[in-house]
Design a protein around this motif. Structure first.
Motif, mmCIF file in Angstrom:
data_model
loop_
_atom_site.group_PDB
_atom_site.id
_atom_site.type_symbol
_atom_site.label_atom_id
_atom_site.label_comp_id
_atom_site.label_asym_id
_atom_site.label_seq_id
_atom_site.Cartn_x
_atom_site.Cartn_y
_atom_site.Cartn_z
ATOM 1 N N MET A 1 0.821 -1.201 0.000
ATOM 2 C CA MET A 1 0.000 0.000 0.000
ATOM 3 C C MET A 1 0.854 1.249 0.000
ATOM 4 O O MET A 1 0.505 2.261 -0.612
ATOM 5 C CB MET A 1 -0.931 0.002 1.209
ATOM 6 C CG MET A 1 -2.008 -1.075 1.119
ATOM 7 S SD MET A 1 -3.215 -0.940 2.428
ATOM 8 C CE MET A 1 -2.223 -1.269 3.855
ATOM 9 N N GLY A 2 1.984 1.189 0.654
ATOM 10 C CA GLY A 2 2.847 2.360 0.698
ATOM 11 C C GLY A 2 3.475 2.670 -0.635
ATOM 12 O O GLY A 2 3.879 3.794 -0.901
ATOM 13 N N GLN B 1 1.887 2.538 -3.507
ATOM 14 C CA GLN B 1 0.855 2.818 -4.496
ATOM 15 C C GLN B 1 1.190 4.022 -5.345
ATOM 16 O O GLN B 1 1.132 3.981 -6.555
ATOM 17 C CB GLN B 1 -0.489 3.039 -3.793
ATOM 18 C CG GLN B 1 -1.596 3.340 -4.807
ATOM 19 C CD GLN B 1 -2.828 3.856 -4.139
ATOM 20 O OE1 GLN B 1 -2.842 4.083 -2.943
ATOM 21 N NE2 GLN B 1 -3.860 4.069 -4.911
ATOM 22 N N PRO C 1 -5.787 -0.675 -2.597
ATOM 23 C CA PRO C 1 -6.116 0.745 -2.752
ATOM 24 C C PRO C 1 -6.553 1.087 -4.176
ATOM 25 O O PRO C 1 -6.070 0.504 -5.156
ATOM 26 C CB PRO C 1 -4.805 1.447 -2.385
ATOM 27 C CG PRO C 1 -4.122 0.497 -1.463
ATOM 28 C CD PRO C 1 -4.464 -0.865 -1.973
ATOM 29 N N ARG D 1 -3.552 3.983 9.838
ATOM 30 C CA ARG D 1 -2.902 4.270 8.558
ATOM 31 C C ARG D 1 -3.204 3.183 7.534
ATOM 32 O O ARG D 1 -3.367 3.465 6.339
ATOM 33 C CB ARG D 1 -1.386 4.392 8.745
ATOM 34 C CG ARG D 1 -0.672 5.008 7.550
ATOM 35 C CD ARG D 1 0.773 5.340 7.891
ATOM 36 N NE ARG D 1 1.604 4.154 7.925
ATOM 37 C CZ ARG D 1 2.251 3.661 6.862
ATOM 38 N NH1 ARG D 1 2.144 4.262 5.693
ATOM 39 N NH2 ARG D 1 2.997 2.592 6.969
ATOM 40 N N ARG E 1 -6.637 3.920 6.223
ATOM 41 C CA ARG E 1 -6.631 5.071 5.316
ATOM 42 C C ARG E 1 -5.993 4.722 3.970
ATOM 43 O O ARG E 1 -6.495 5.116 2.917
ATOM 44 C CB ARG E 1 -5.890 6.238 5.981
ATOM 45 C CG ARG E 1 -5.934 7.528 5.173
ATOM 46 C CD ARG E 1 -5.314 8.679 5.953
ATOM 47 N NE ARG E 1 -5.275 9.887 5.141
ATOM 48 C CZ ARG E 1 -6.263 10.745 5.030
ATOM 49 N NH1 ARG E 1 -7.412 10.535 5.678
ATOM 50 N NH2 ARG E 1 -6.158 11.823 4.271
ATOM 51 N N HIS E 2 -4.899 3.976 4.000
ATOM 52 C CA HIS E 2 -4.232 3.594 2.755
ATOM 53 C C HIS E 2 -5.119 2.691 1.908
ATOM 54 O O HIS E 2 -5.141 2.799 0.684
ATOM 55 C CB HIS E 2 -2.912 2.888 3.051
ATOM 56 C CG HIS E 2 -1.743 3.814 3.141
ATOM 57 N ND1 HIS E 2 -1.204 4.424 2.036
ATOM 58 C CD2 HIS E 2 -1.020 4.242 4.204
ATOM 59 C CE1 HIS E 2 -0.195 5.190 2.405
ATOM 60 N NE2 HIS E 2 -0.061 5.098 3.716
ATOM 61 N N THR E 3 -5.830 1.800 2.554
ATOM 62 C CA THR E 3 -6.683 0.877 1.814
ATOM 63 C C THR E 3 -7.855 1.601 1.167
ATOM 64 O O THR E 3 -8.246 1.293 0.037
ATOM 65 C CB THR E 3 -7.214 -0.227 2.747
ATOM 66 O OG1 THR E 3 -6.127 -0.855 3.416
ATOM 67 C CG2 THR E 3 -7.996 -1.268 1.958
ATOM 68 N N GLN F 1 -8.054 4.906 0.453
ATOM 69 C CA GLN F 1 -7.776 6.163 -0.234
ATOM 70 C C GLN F 1 -8.234 6.137 -1.688
ATOM 71 O O GLN F 1 -8.040 5.154 -2.406
ATOM 72 C CB GLN F 1 -6.294 6.502 -0.159
ATOM 73 C CG GLN F 1 -5.364 5.643 -0.970
ATOM 74 C CD GLN F 1 -3.920 6.098 -0.853
ATOM 75 O OE1 GLN F 1 -3.530 6.676 0.158
ATOM 76 N NE2 GLN F 1 -3.138 5.855 -1.872
#
Length: 409
Positions: A29-30, A32, A108, A346, A349-351, A353
């Motif tokens: 996810m980071g 993305q 995401p 977090r 939120r990342h999932t 976004q």
């Protein structure tokens, strides 16, 4: 004792695998949307067309759009026509895949899909192509792109609809090409924008009357870019939002519209509005449905992360007690587990976004003027000193391309 030890080892192994899975999920996810700040900072200082060309990767769609803008500002018109035409054709349609669309529910938004140009981006890209043809003394090519621009604005594809900015760009380009009748069509469309862009609508009405009376503009048109499109901020909003469960807004305010005797200024807020409604159920039902289907998975990932952190704390301290340790393992588990638990929001939120990718280095406002010196344009002089510094000429109807390099004035 041996049985208890085996159970402890199994429990520890389970914890390790849980942490590994959660860590892998967070890494995915980071990754993305990788930041481009370093690349942008480097390219801003470039003035050589070939250096800009060396940084273009057509597979990086957003990066290519940024470099096309940069190439245009540096008067690399041949490059704009080359890569802009490719982007116009290749970045236009979304390739749908059942597997990809289904898989995207678990990840995401936008992670598995290529970026596709919104209508305003297709329009602005077409303007850059038209202006490049004009500066290279190819009026016929410029006219072809302007007619394409009219088509792009009304094509029912990705956020289509009224776009006063691109209509205004078209109106000024038609006047630069000495086609008042074509220009009048766009001025007429702008004259109906009283509700949202009153100064622009009034200026357009005056231009229509001048064209009907056979009066030419008081001078050659110049177009200036003011500032850079603001960053997009989003947050979760489960009530009172028609845009899925998202609240999308700019990090900085857009400037006010302005009109004078010799020119006008319009912000690119209408472009931002098109980004903000991307997940509206009435605009794109598929994206809206995917965002709601993704919600329970985001919550599950978040809970799993929190539970994994708690398991590390409890399991680590239990093992430390069982092994009659000195507390070091318990302390390490407490620190690691707590850190993982803090990542739970977090992960959510990342999932969840939304995919808010867009052409980033477009202006925050455009200034159009027939004044021979921008200092004589009232819609420039009323800007803040900061905005004046960020104002750059991007088109001059009286100027032909000679060498590469930014425009002055």
């Amino acid at each position: 004792m041996t049985i208890m030890r085996c159970l402890s080892i199994k429990k520890l192994s389970h914890l390790v695998w849980t942490v590994a899975i959660v860590a892998a999920l967070m890494i995915i996810m980071g990754c993305q949307h990788q930041p481009h700040a370093e690349r942008d900072a480097h390219l801003k200082g470039l003035a050589d067309c070939e250096e800009i060309r060396s940084h273009i990767d057509v597979d990086d769609r957003i990066g290519t759009l940024r470099n096309i803008s940069h190439a245009f500002s540096q008067r690399c018109y041949d490059m704009v026509l080359d890569y802009g035409s490719r982007a116009q054709a290749d970045y236009r349609y979304k390739r749908f895949s059942v597997l990809r669309e289904t898989s995207s529910i678990f990840l995401p938004d936008g992670m598995l899909t290529e970026y596709v140009l919104e209508s305003y981006e297709r329009g602005f890209l077409t303007f850059l192509l038209s202006a490049s043809h004009y500066q290279l003394n190819n009026p016929d090519g410029s006219k072809v792109e302007l007619r394409r621009l009219d088509h792009e604005i009304i094509t029912p594809l990705y956020n289509y609809g009224e776009d006063p900015i691109n209509i205004l760009l078209g109106a000024v380009m038609w006047e630069a090409l000495d086609e008042p009748d074509e220009s009048r069509v766009d001025w007429n469309r702008l004259s109906t924008q009283h509700a949202r862009h009153k100064p622009v609508a009034e200026f357009a009405s005056n231009r229509m009357r001048a064209i009907d009376d056979g009066k030419e503009a008081t001078g050659s048109w110049s177009i200036y870019a003011i500032g850079t499109f603001p960053e997009v901020y989003w947050d979760l909003q489960f009530t009172g939002s028609s845009n899925g469960y998202f609240s999308v807004r700019p990090k900085q305010r857009f400037g006010e519209d302005c009109a004078s005797e010799t020119g006008l200024r319009i912000s690119t807020q209408p472009w931002f509005s098109k980004i903000a409604l991307r997940h509206d159920g009435g605009y794109h039902p598929l994206l809206n449905a995917q965002s709601w289907l993704r919600l329970p998975f985001g919550v599950a990932y978040s809970i799993t992360t929190f539970a994994s952190g708690a398991s590390i704390v409890i399991g680590g301290c239990a093992l430390d007690v069982y092994a009659k340790g000195d507390g070091a393992l318990c302390e390490m588990s407490l620190n690691g587990g707590t850190a993982l638990m803090k990542e739970s929001p977090r992960v959510l939120r990342h999932t969840l976004q939304p995919d808010l990718r867009h052409w980033e280095n477009v202006p925050a406002s455009f200034l159009f003027t027939t004044a021979s010196d921008v200092e004589d344009e009232a819609c420039f002089t009323d800007l803040s000193e900061y905005d004046k510094i960020l104002t750059n000429k991007i088109f001059d109807a009286s100027r032909e391309a000679e060498t590469n390099g930014p425009m002055n004035g």
